[in-house]
Design a protein around this motif. Structure first.
Motif, PDB file in Angstrom:
ATOM      1  N   VAL A  75       8.062   0.385 -26.368  1.00 52.35           N
ATOM      2  CA  VAL A  75       9.483   0.731 -26.457  1.00 52.35           C
ATOM      3  C   VAL A  75      10.195   0.182 -25.229  1.00 52.35           C
ATOM      4  O   VAL A  75       9.798   0.457 -24.093  1.00 52.35           O
ATOM      5  N   VAL A  76      11.241  -0.604 -25.479  1.00 49.67           N
ATOM      6  CA  VAL A  76      11.981  -1.273 -24.411  1.00 49.67           C
ATOM      7  C   VAL A  76      13.464  -0.935 -24.550  1.00 49.67           C
ATOM      8  O   VAL A  76      14.024  -1.057 -25.645  1.00 49.67           O
ATOM      9  N   PRO A  77      14.147  -0.511 -23.486  1.00 47.12           N
ATOM     10  CA  PRO A  77      15.597  -0.310 -23.569  1.00 47.12           C
ATOM     11  C   PRO A  77      16.284  -1.622 -23.926  1.00 47.12           C
ATOM     12  O   PRO A  77      15.932  -2.679 -23.395  1.00 47.12           O
ATOM     13  N   GLU A  78      17.263  -1.558 -24.822  1.00 45.06           N
ATOM     14  CA  GLU A  78      17.916  -2.783 -25.270  1.00 45.06           C
ATOM     15  C   GLU A  78      18.919  -3.317 -24.261  1.00 45.06           C
ATOM     16  O   GLU A  78      19.093  -4.535 -24.144  1.00 45.06           O
ATOM     17  N   PHE A  79      19.577  -2.440 -23.536  1.00 43.70           N
ATOM     18  CA  PHE A  79      20.653  -2.870 -22.661  1.00 43.70           C
ATOM     19  C   PHE A  79      20.380  -2.454 -21.210  1.00 43.70           C
ATOM     20  O   PHE A  79      19.834  -1.389 -20.938  1.00 43.70           O
ATOM     21  N   VAL A 136       7.317   9.582 -32.805  1.00 39.47           N
ATOM     22  CA  VAL A 136       7.375  10.205 -31.483  1.00 39.47           C
ATOM     23  C   VAL A 136       7.080   9.138 -30.427  1.00 39.47           C
ATOM     24  O   VAL A 136       6.107   8.387 -30.545  1.00 39.47           O
ATOM     25  N   VAL A 137       7.921   9.084 -29.410  1.00 42.47           N
ATOM     26  CA  VAL A 137       7.763   8.141 -28.304  1.00 42.47           C
ATOM     27  C   VAL A 137       7.413   8.910 -27.037  1.00 42.47           C
ATOM     28  O   VAL A 137       8.054   9.929 -26.734  1.00 42.47           O
ATOM     29  N   GLN A 138       6.399   8.448 -26.318  1.00 44.02           N
ATOM     30  CA  GLN A 138       6.116   9.008 -24.997  1.00 44.02           C
ATOM     31  C   GLN A 138       6.587   8.010 -23.954  1.00 44.02           C
ATOM     32  O   GLN A 138       6.222   6.833 -23.989  1.00 44.02           O
ATOM     33  N   PHE A 139       7.410   8.487 -23.020  1.00 43.55           N
ATOM     34  CA  PHE A 139       7.991   7.639 -21.986  1.00 43.55           C
ATOM     35  C   PHE A 139       7.270   7.803 -20.655  1.00 43.55           C
ATOM     36  O   PHE A 139       6.683   8.853 -20.377  1.00 43.55           O
ATOM     37  N   ASP A 140       7.360   6.757 -19.830  1.00 44.21           N
ATOM     38  CA  ASP A 140       6.872   6.806 -18.460  1.00 44.21           C
ATOM     39  C   ASP A 140       7.975   7.434 -17.610  1.00 44.21           C
ATOM     40  O   ASP A 140       9.026   6.818 -17.410  1.00 44.21           O
ATOM     41  N   PRO A 141       7.778   8.642 -17.082  1.00 44.14           N
ATOM     42  CA  PRO A 141       8.856   9.300 -16.332  1.00 44.14           C
ATOM     43  C   PRO A 141       9.237   8.568 -15.050  1.00 44.14           C
ATOM     44  O   PRO A 141      10.321   8.802 -14.509  1.00 44.14           O
ATOM     45  N   ALA A 142       8.362   7.680 -14.577  1.00 47.04           N
ATOM     46  CA  ALA A 142       8.695   6.912 -13.375  1.00 47.04           C
ATOM     47  C   ALA A 142       9.698   5.804 -13.674  1.00 47.04           C
ATOM     48  O   ALA A 142      10.336   5.279 -12.751  1.00 47.04           O
ATOM     49  N   LEU A 143       9.848   5.457 -14.972  1.00 53.77           N
ATOM     50  CA  LEU A 143      10.712   4.343 -15.342  1.00 53.77           C
ATOM     51  C   LEU A 143      11.974   4.761 -16.086  1.00 53.77           C
ATOM     52  O   LEU A 143      12.825   3.920 -16.369  1.00 53.77           O
ATOM     53  N   ALA A 185      16.021   0.467 -10.886  1.00 56.59           N
ATOM     54  CA  ALA A 185      14.666   0.994 -10.747  1.00 56.59           C
ATOM     55  C   ALA A 185      14.229   1.787 -11.963  1.00 56.59           C
ATOM     56  O   ALA A 185      13.040   1.850 -12.272  1.00 56.59           O
ATOM     57  N   GLN A 186      15.192   2.427 -12.646  1.00 56.06           N
ATOM     58  CA  GLN A 186      14.876   3.229 -13.814  1.00 56.06           C
ATOM     59  C   GLN A 186      15.895   2.982 -14.917  1.00 56.06           C
ATOM     60  O   GLN A 186      17.067   2.725 -14.658  1.00 56.06           O
ATOM     61  N   ALA A 187      15.427   3.061 -16.155  1.00 61.59           N
ATOM     62  CA  ALA A 187      16.307   2.903 -17.310  1.00 61.59           C
ATOM     63  C   ALA A 187      16.912   4.248 -17.676  1.00 61.59           C
ATOM     64  O   ALA A 187      16.210   5.267 -17.691  1.00 61.59           O
ATOM     65  N   VAL A 188      18.186   4.269 -17.974  1.00 59.01           N
ATOM     66  CA  VAL A 188      18.881   5.482 -18.396  1.00 59.01           C
ATOM     67  C   VAL A 188      18.870   5.532 -19.920  1.00 59.01           C
ATOM     68  O   VAL A 188      19.404   4.642 -20.576  1.00 59.01           O
ATOM     69  N   THR A 224      10.896  -4.812 -19.532  1.00 51.23           N
ATOM     70  CA  THR A 224       9.637  -4.106 -19.281  1.00 51.23           C
ATOM     71  C   THR A 224       9.537  -2.879 -20.194  1.00 51.23           C
ATOM     72  O   THR A 224      10.472  -2.085 -20.256  1.00 51.23           O
ATOM     73  N   PRO A 225       8.422  -2.673 -20.886  1.00 52.27           N
ATOM     74  CA  PRO A 225       8.267  -1.459 -21.692  1.00 52.27           C
ATOM     75  C   PRO A 225       8.336  -0.204 -20.826  1.00 52.27           C
ATOM     76  O   PRO A 225       7.794  -0.174 -19.714  1.00 52.27           O
ATOM     77  N   VAL A 226       9.002   0.818 -21.350  1.00 54.76           N
ATOM     78  CA  VAL A 226       9.101   2.086 -20.627  1.00 54.76           C
ATOM     79  C   VAL A 226       8.453   3.231 -21.398  1.00 54.76           C
ATOM     80  O   VAL A 226       8.451   4.371 -20.944  1.00 54.76           O
ATOM     81  N   GLY A 227       7.939   2.918 -22.589  1.00 55.94           N
ATOM     82  CA  GLY A 227       7.316   3.950 -23.406  1.00 55.94           C
ATOM     83  C   GLY A 227       6.533   3.334 -24.550  1.00 55.94           C
ATOM     84  O   GLY A 227       6.519   2.105 -24.728  1.00 55.94           O
TER      85      GLY A 227
END
Length: 223
Positions: free
Chosen positions: A80-84, A105-112, A30-33, A89-92
């Motif tokens: 910005v997409v987590p590689e692993f 500077v990257v702004q992330f979606d805290p829900a993801l 549900a969320q990327a670490v 899905t983009p998370v920021g």
């Protein structure tokens, strides 16, 4: 200093998309670490992809979930997409860039995103100034993992530190730490990867510039 396609990055996105279409119920958590040292993909409007490393993640003075990486990895507006361990899905989004320091500077979606302060054995608890010669610093990059090396010098005019830390392409943005203190990021190697010195922006200079601008990221504190 714009990035180019990497076969590894393209393969990750292609594979992730295929998994997402084939098995949507089990495609991703549900969320990327994410934390300092995590591999990230920067995707521009044309679909070009760069593989880099997240320097750090935390909250700014406005309570936003933000992070830093090397400025040459992408431009404002890039996804910005987590590689692993993620479905593509983009998370920021890159929201700001400081070209003189090669910092973004990257702004992330805290829900993801679940922010963490430890990745690959490197823990970040605070920010600070780099050590002087012959002090040793370490980095955690998506390509070469955790490596350490002596600090040669810090240029207080250009706001960069030269070390003997081993880095390769994809390690751009990697956090440089002394103990658990984040002192800088990886920006480039000189001529020969893992043999020549590595150059990186000091964290003091990066945060000073972001705070002076007063936008997203101002007042940043790592998780």
């Amino acid at each position: 200093m714009r990035r180019a396609w990497t076969a590894a990055a393209a393969a990750v996105v292609t594979a992730a998309s295929a998994v997402s279409l084939a098995a949507p119920a089990t495609a991703a958590p549900a969320q990327a670490v994410l934390g300092g040292g995590s591999g990230i993909l920067l995707v521009d409007g044309a679909g070009d992809i760069a593989a880099c490393t997240l320097t750090t993640i935390g909250q700014d003075g406005g309570g936003r979930l933000v992070g830093l990486t090397a400025g040459h990895c992408g431009d404002p507006g890039d996804a910005v997409v987590p590689e692993f361990g993620w479905d593509g899905t983009p998370v920021g989004t890159i929201v700001d860039e400081y070209p003189a320091l090669d910092v973004a500077v990257v702004q992330f979606d805290p829900a993801l995103v679940v922010p963490v302060n430890e990745v690959g054995g490197i823990t970040i608890t605070r920010t600070g100034s780099p050590v002087n010669f012959p002090g040793v610093a370490c980095k955690d990059g998506r390509t070469t993992g955790v490596t350490c090396g002596v600090t040669w010098l810090t240029d207080t005019v250009r706001h960069e530190t030269w070390t003997q830390i081993c880095v390769m392409e994809g390690d751009s943005g990697a956090p440089v730490v002394v103990g658990t203190t984040l002192v800088g990021m990886v920006n480039a190697f000189i001529q020969v990867p893992c043999l020549s010195p590595t150059v990186g922006t000091t964290m003091v200079a990066a945060l000073d510039a972001i705070n002076a601008a007063g936008g997203v990221g101002a007042g940043f504190r790592p998780i």
